[in-house]
Structures are given as C-alpha cells and as structure tokens.
Design a protein around this motif. Structure first.
Motif, PDB file in Angstrom:
ATOM      1  N   UNK A 154       0.814  -1.213   0.000  1.00  0.00           N
ATOM      2  CA  UNK A 154       0.000   0.000   0.000  1.00  0.00           C
ATOM      3  C   UNK A 154       0.853   1.270   0.000  1.00  0.00           C
ATOM      4  N   UNK A 155       2.110   1.138   0.354  1.00  0.00           N
ATOM      5  CA  UNK A 155       3.016   2.289   0.349  1.00  0.00           C
ATOM      6  C   UNK A 155       4.220   1.973  -0.517  1.00  0.00           C
ATOM      7  N   UNK A 212      -1.781   4.290  -0.510  1.00  0.00           N
ATOM      8  CA  UNK A 212      -3.214   4.066  -0.641  1.00  0.00           C
ATOM      9  C   UNK A 212      -3.740   3.550   0.693  1.00  0.00           C
ATOM     10  N   UNK A 213      -4.665   4.292   1.275  1.00  0.00           N
ATOM     11  CA  UNK A 213      -5.205   3.893   2.570  1.00  0.00           C
ATOM     12  C   UNK A 213      -6.340   2.899   2.395  1.00  0.00           C
ATOM     13  N   UNK A 214      -6.725   2.240   3.476  1.00  0.00           N
ATOM     14  CA  UNK A 214      -7.813   1.277   3.427  1.00  0.00           C
ATOM     15  C   UNK A 214      -9.151   1.941   3.131  1.00  0.00           C
ATOM     16  N   UNK A 218      -5.840   8.121  -1.886  1.00  0.00           N
ATOM     17  CA  UNK A 218      -4.531   7.975  -2.532  1.00  0.00           C
ATOM     18  C   UNK A 218      -3.733   9.248  -2.329  1.00  0.00           C
ATOM     19  N   UNK A 219      -2.538   9.101  -1.774  1.00  0.00           N
ATOM     20  CA  UNK A 219      -1.663  10.238  -1.496  1.00  0.00           C
ATOM     21  C   UNK A 219      -0.368  10.057  -2.267  1.00  0.00           C
ATOM     22  N   UNK A 220       0.033  11.096  -2.986  1.00  0.00           N
ATOM     23  CA  UNK A 220       1.258  11.043  -3.784  1.00  0.00           C
ATOM     24  C   UNK A 220       2.042  12.322  -3.536  1.00  0.00           C
TER      25      UNK A 220
END
Length: 619
Positions: A154-155, A212-214, A218-220
């Motif tokens: 996820x990371x 990407x969190x549960x 989505x963080x970039x």
C-alpha cells in the motif's frame, strides 16, 4: 526518436523552433515556449536539449491549463514520464551507428534486490557529427533509481539521481535572402564553429512517496531538486547585403545557472452521494528557483559589434573579443511558488461527467541587477479555473467540451525580462475553449478529434506614441482543429499520426506587429503518418510521411520557410529471441527543406538522406 524534435514531428499542433542551437523551443498551438517542460508532472523549465534514453513516454498536453500545471503552459506542456523501477527483471543494451559519424549506446537494466527493494539503471553515451560543416555533439546520461515497497504494497517510495551532460556546436543555421532561405550549400556554417559551442550539466535528485489507505484515499508526494549549469557562445549570421554578396555576423556568450526545488502533493479520493459519484483531487505545490545570468557581447577587431563576411566563405577573419555591453545581463533572480488546487470529477450518470477545478497560485519574483545594484520585485496572485463536460454515449467513445485559463507573469518564460517598466505589468492571460471526441475501436485503435480557440492577452509592446513606455495592449488568437490516430488497423498493421489545421494571428496593433500579422513558426496545416507492418513474426517494415505547409520565420512576416514533404522508412528484424536489429532511412527522397528557425536569419536546413542502424540485445 532521440530528441523532442523527433517526438513532435508526429504530434499535430506542435512545431519545433531552432532555439538558437542550444535548447528545445516548441511552438504549441501558436505559442512559443522554452519553459513548458515537465518531468513526471514536476517543472523542468531550464533551456537545454533533452534526451529520451530514460523516458517511458512523452505526453503532449495541449491547451492552456494552469489548474493542473501552474503558471505558464499557455499553448500546452510537454511532460516526460520516466521509466519506473520495478521488481520484474529486465535488461537491454543498444548500439547505434549511422551517417555523419552517428554513434550512440544505451543501457537499461533493472532487478528486484528483494521483496522490498528494487533497482534500475539507465545510461547513455553519444558522440556524433552532423551534415553541417564542423558541427558535432557529445552527451551522456547516468540515471540510477531505487524503489521501496511496504509488505502490504500500500506504500511505495522511490529515489533517483540523474547526471546529464551535453556538449555540442551551437549551430544557428543560414541567413535569408529575397524573402526565403539563402540559396547556399546546406552544410555551410555561417560564423565560426570553433567559437560557437554550447554545454549543459544537469544534476537532478528526486524522491516520491505514494500511499493508498484502506479507506480509498490515494496520497502522492514528489520532491525534485535540479541544478542546471549552462554556458554557450556563438558567432551567428544576420542580414545579407542587398546584392547578396555579404552577410553580417554577430557574436555573444551567455552563462546561466539555475537551482530548482519543488515539492508537490496530490490527494485523490472517490466518493458517492446518492446516485452521483465524485473523484476529488486536492493538491499543493511549493517551489523555489534561484537563477544567475551573465551575458557578454562579441566585438570584432575590438570595435564594431558586427562583421561583414563573404556569403561564399562566411567565416570570420579577425579576432573576436567578448565583454559586457551596456545592455548585457548580469543578474540574480529568485522566484517562489506557492499554490493550492482542487478539482471534482462528478459522475452524474454512466453517460455524463462534469469536471470543475481551480488553482490559486502566489508567484513572487526578486530581481537583483549586479551591475547597477538595483532591486526589482513583483508578486502575482493568480486564479486559474478549469471546467469541462464529458459525454459517453457508448463505453468506447467520448465527447468533451472544456474551458481553461493560464497565466504567464510579466518576467516571461525565463524570468529575464523584468525591468523598471515591466515589474508594474499584470501577467499575460491565456483562455482556451475546446471541444473534441475520442473513439477506441475494438480496443485496438484510437481516433481523436479536437477543435479549439485560444486567446492570449496582455502581451507587452511599446506604446505607439511613446517608445519608452511599455503597455499591455498586445493580443493574439490561435484557432484550428486536430485529428489523431494511433493503434493497429489490423493485427499486423500499426499506425500513428495526425493532421492539424491552425491559424495564429496577432489581433491588436502594437509597435511589435500590426493586427492580422501571422504568428511565426505556425504552418497552416501539418500531416504525419507512421506505418509499421509485421510481414512475418521476426520481420517488419515501416514507412512514414510528414508534410508541412509554408510558415513565416519571424513576426515581421517577410521570410517564409517553404512547404515540404519528407518520407522516412524502417526495417526491423529479430535475429534471436533476445537480439533485434533496426534500420532507419530518413528523408528517403533527399528532400531539401528548412524545418527550424529562430528569426529571419537563423534558419536550420533539414538533414539530407541518412541512415541509422541499431542492434539491441536483451539480458
């Protein structure tokens, strides 16, 4: 393809300028730029010739859209997407040789070191000459990268470093005579190649983190630091005498250093409210750029700033010295960028989407003149909206309409034009209205169409009755339509190309140009089509055609570059599963043409018939 000039040849609506023989300078929908370049969506706005050795793809995004990219980008932007580091083993080594001592080698190798870390290395070295007399280049690139993944995947994070150097002859082509390129041998160098050279060193370090969190957020985040160290010097042609026997030569050099530091964060989230879906984008960008410029003028016999040479032997025969004139630049510019942006892509139904977004950007500039010890500054707060409507009558087709705005601060592309006068002027403004369609046929071939109108306002010019006063009275309009095709007509036949019909005109009379003047380097139409046919599994052949109507070399509209049609070919053969060869024959019919210019008297002839052969081995 090895350069931006090669890339845009098959992109409708973009033509490449000469860039004084030291930089990429495209004209995108009638707007010339040296700064609208990005790497993975992050600004790469220095002046140099870019290579493609570590590039996965090049995206040409047309139409002003500061909501996505920030200031500039009036006609559009060109974004290089770099090769990603992954866990699947890969390796390629390519050797290339050809006409005019073309010699080049590239390497691309990647491996997963373990389940959490992967590495990739791209490298390139080239030492080549050209058909032009005493013109050559030497360049190299080194680009190692590392990727990291969490156990849950996820990371992901990546870090990389690139060292790129380019040494070449600064070639500014031939002059004009009788409203067209001078009739001379296309290999003739006007000036002195031993005194005309360009160098650039680019060192870039970058890092990215994606999570990407549960909950579906989505963080970039991307950080990129780049140090550009560039210097160039040239002796170049000016006007030819009325009897066609002499050409004036001028000279100057320029040293330029820039340090860019940008951090960009994007957050996306998909949500639903009743029957309506939302794809939300929130982002912010902060950046700081420090630029030093130093220019000197060349003097012949330590007196006159120009030198008259024979057109038949246009080289200097007198010593050239370089020193600063009263108007040469010696300055330091500091610029800062702070912006936030938001967008919502609203799904009203399976067939209708509405896209709306806005960016607020605060751009500050401090300009210090080392010679006069004077300080100038300018601060602009810019609001750039974007709104669009997307209709999908069927899954494979879409129709769209779009309105977007961009701004260019008064200091220009490279922050070089801030003066006591221009520091008080508002930014230039670009408004783009566009409609178009895309149709994916059987997931095999894509057809695109677009029609647009792009208005540019607040351009600078001297006041008609007071040349010492600069005013915002200039404006221009670009309009046209574009058609594109890419994909496979049949399982064996691949195509890529497009057609563009465009018109770019000055729409207000200023001291720079009268209303109705045609913007330079904008042909009325262009056509390109590349065809590749797989004859048998291990053998393919290709044929490409590019056509361009005539266009003006400068805003004066006195010199035209003639229309031309160029035909290229290619042969591809796989010797084994891991070894393949490629032969490219360029300008098969030896067409004499002039595709690039930087004003009326710096016109670059196109290359005559030439051949390239490459061998690629996998490991």
């Amino acid at each position: 393809m090895q350069s931006m000039t090669d890339v845009v040849r098959y992109v409708p609506g973009i033509t490449m300028g000469q860039g004084e023989g030291n930089r990429d300078q495209p004209t995108i929908r009638g707007n010339s730029t040296t700064a609208d370049f990005f790497v993975n969506g992050v600004r790469d706005d220095a002046q140099y010739f870019r290579d493609l050795y570590n590039v996965e793809r090049v995206e040409a995004l047309k139409g002003s859209n500061a909501m996505i990219f920030g200031r500039g980008g009036g006609g559009g932007v060109i974004n290089r997407v770099m090769k990603e580091t992954g866990w699947i083993p890969s390796g390629e080594l390519t050797f290339q040789g050809g006409s005019y001592d073309d010699r080049r080698a590239t390497i691309d190798v990647g491996r997963g070191l373990n389940s959490a870390i992967a590495a990739r290395f791209n490298g390139m070295y080239e030492s080549s000459a050209f058909f032009r007399d005493n013109v050559s280049l030497e360049r190299q690139g080194l680009n190692p990268t590392l990727a990291f993944a969490s156990p849950s995947q996820k990371t992901r994070a990546a870090i990389g470093y690139e060292n790129f150097t380019d040494r070449r002859t600064a070639d500014r082509g031939i002059p004009s005579f009788a409203n067209g390129p001078l009739r001379t041998n296309i290999s003739t160098f006007f000036g002195d190649p031993s005194l005309s050279h360009s160098r650039v060193d680019v060192n870039a370090a970058y890092a990215s983190v994606a999570h990407t969190s549960s909950s579906g957020v989505n963080l970039n985040n991307q950080t990129r630091f780049t140090y550009y160290d560039k210097g160039y010097q040239n002796v170049f042609p000016g006007a030819v005498s009325s009897d066609g026997t002499e050409v004036s030569l001028s000279a100057y050099n320029n040293a330029h250093q820039r340090r860019n530091l940008f951090n960009q964060t994007d957050l996306t989230y998909a949500a639903r409210t009743g029957l309506v879906t939302h794809t939300l984008l929130l982002g912010m960008e902060v950046g700081r750029q420090l630029t030093d410029n130093f220019r000197q003028t060349g003097y012949f016999n330590d007196s006159a700033a120009t030198f008259a040479a024979s057109v038949t032997t246009p080289t200097i025969s007198t010593p050239v010295t370089f020193r600063q004139s009263a108007t040469d630049a010696d300055n330091r510019v500091t610029s800062t960028t702070r912006s936030i942006y938001a967008q919502d892509q609203v799904g009203l139904s399976d067939y209708v989407q509405l896209i709306a977004g806005v960016r607020y950007e605060k751009f500050g500039l401090k300009y210090y003149n080392n010679r006069s010890e004077s300080d100038l500054s300018r601060s602009d707060a810019m609001v750039s909206p974007r709104v669009g409507l997307l209709l999908k009558p069927v899954a494979a087709a879409s129709l769209y309409a779009n309105y977007s705005v961009s701004f260019l601060p008064s200091a220009g592309d490279q922050f070089s034009s801030l003066t006591d006068v221009t520091q008080a002027l508002d930014p230039e403004k670009f408004r783009n209205i566009e409609a178009g369609a895309k149709w994916d046929i059987a997931d095999r071939i894509s057809l695109t169409a677009a029609v647009y109108r792009l208005d540019r306002s607040n351009t600078k010019a001297s006041a008609p009755n007071n040349p010492g006063l600069t005013v915002l009275t200039g404006s221009q309009r670009s309009s046209g339509y574009e058609l594109g095709v890419a994909g496979s007509v049949t399982p064996a036949w691949e195509v890529a190309g497009g057609f563009a019909s465009q018109r770019a005109l000055i729409t207000s009379t200023t001291t720079a140009a009268a209303s109705g003047t045609t913007v330079p380097l904008v042909p009325a139409s262009t056509f390109s089509l590349w065809n590749k046919y797989h004859v048998v599994p291990r053998f393919s052949l290709a044929l490409g055609l590019t056509h361009q109507t005539d266009m003006y070399a400068a805003i004066s509209n006195t010199v035209k570059l003639p229309a031309f049609t160029r035909v290229d070919g290619g042969l591809y053969f796989s010797l084994t599963e891991g070894v393949r060869t490629q032969l490219n024959l360029e300008n098969i019919f030896n067409e004499k043409y002039y595709p690039l210019a930087n004003g009326n008297n710096n016109i670059t002839p196109g290359s005559p018939r030439s051949i390239r052969v490459s061998v690629t081995t996998g490991f």
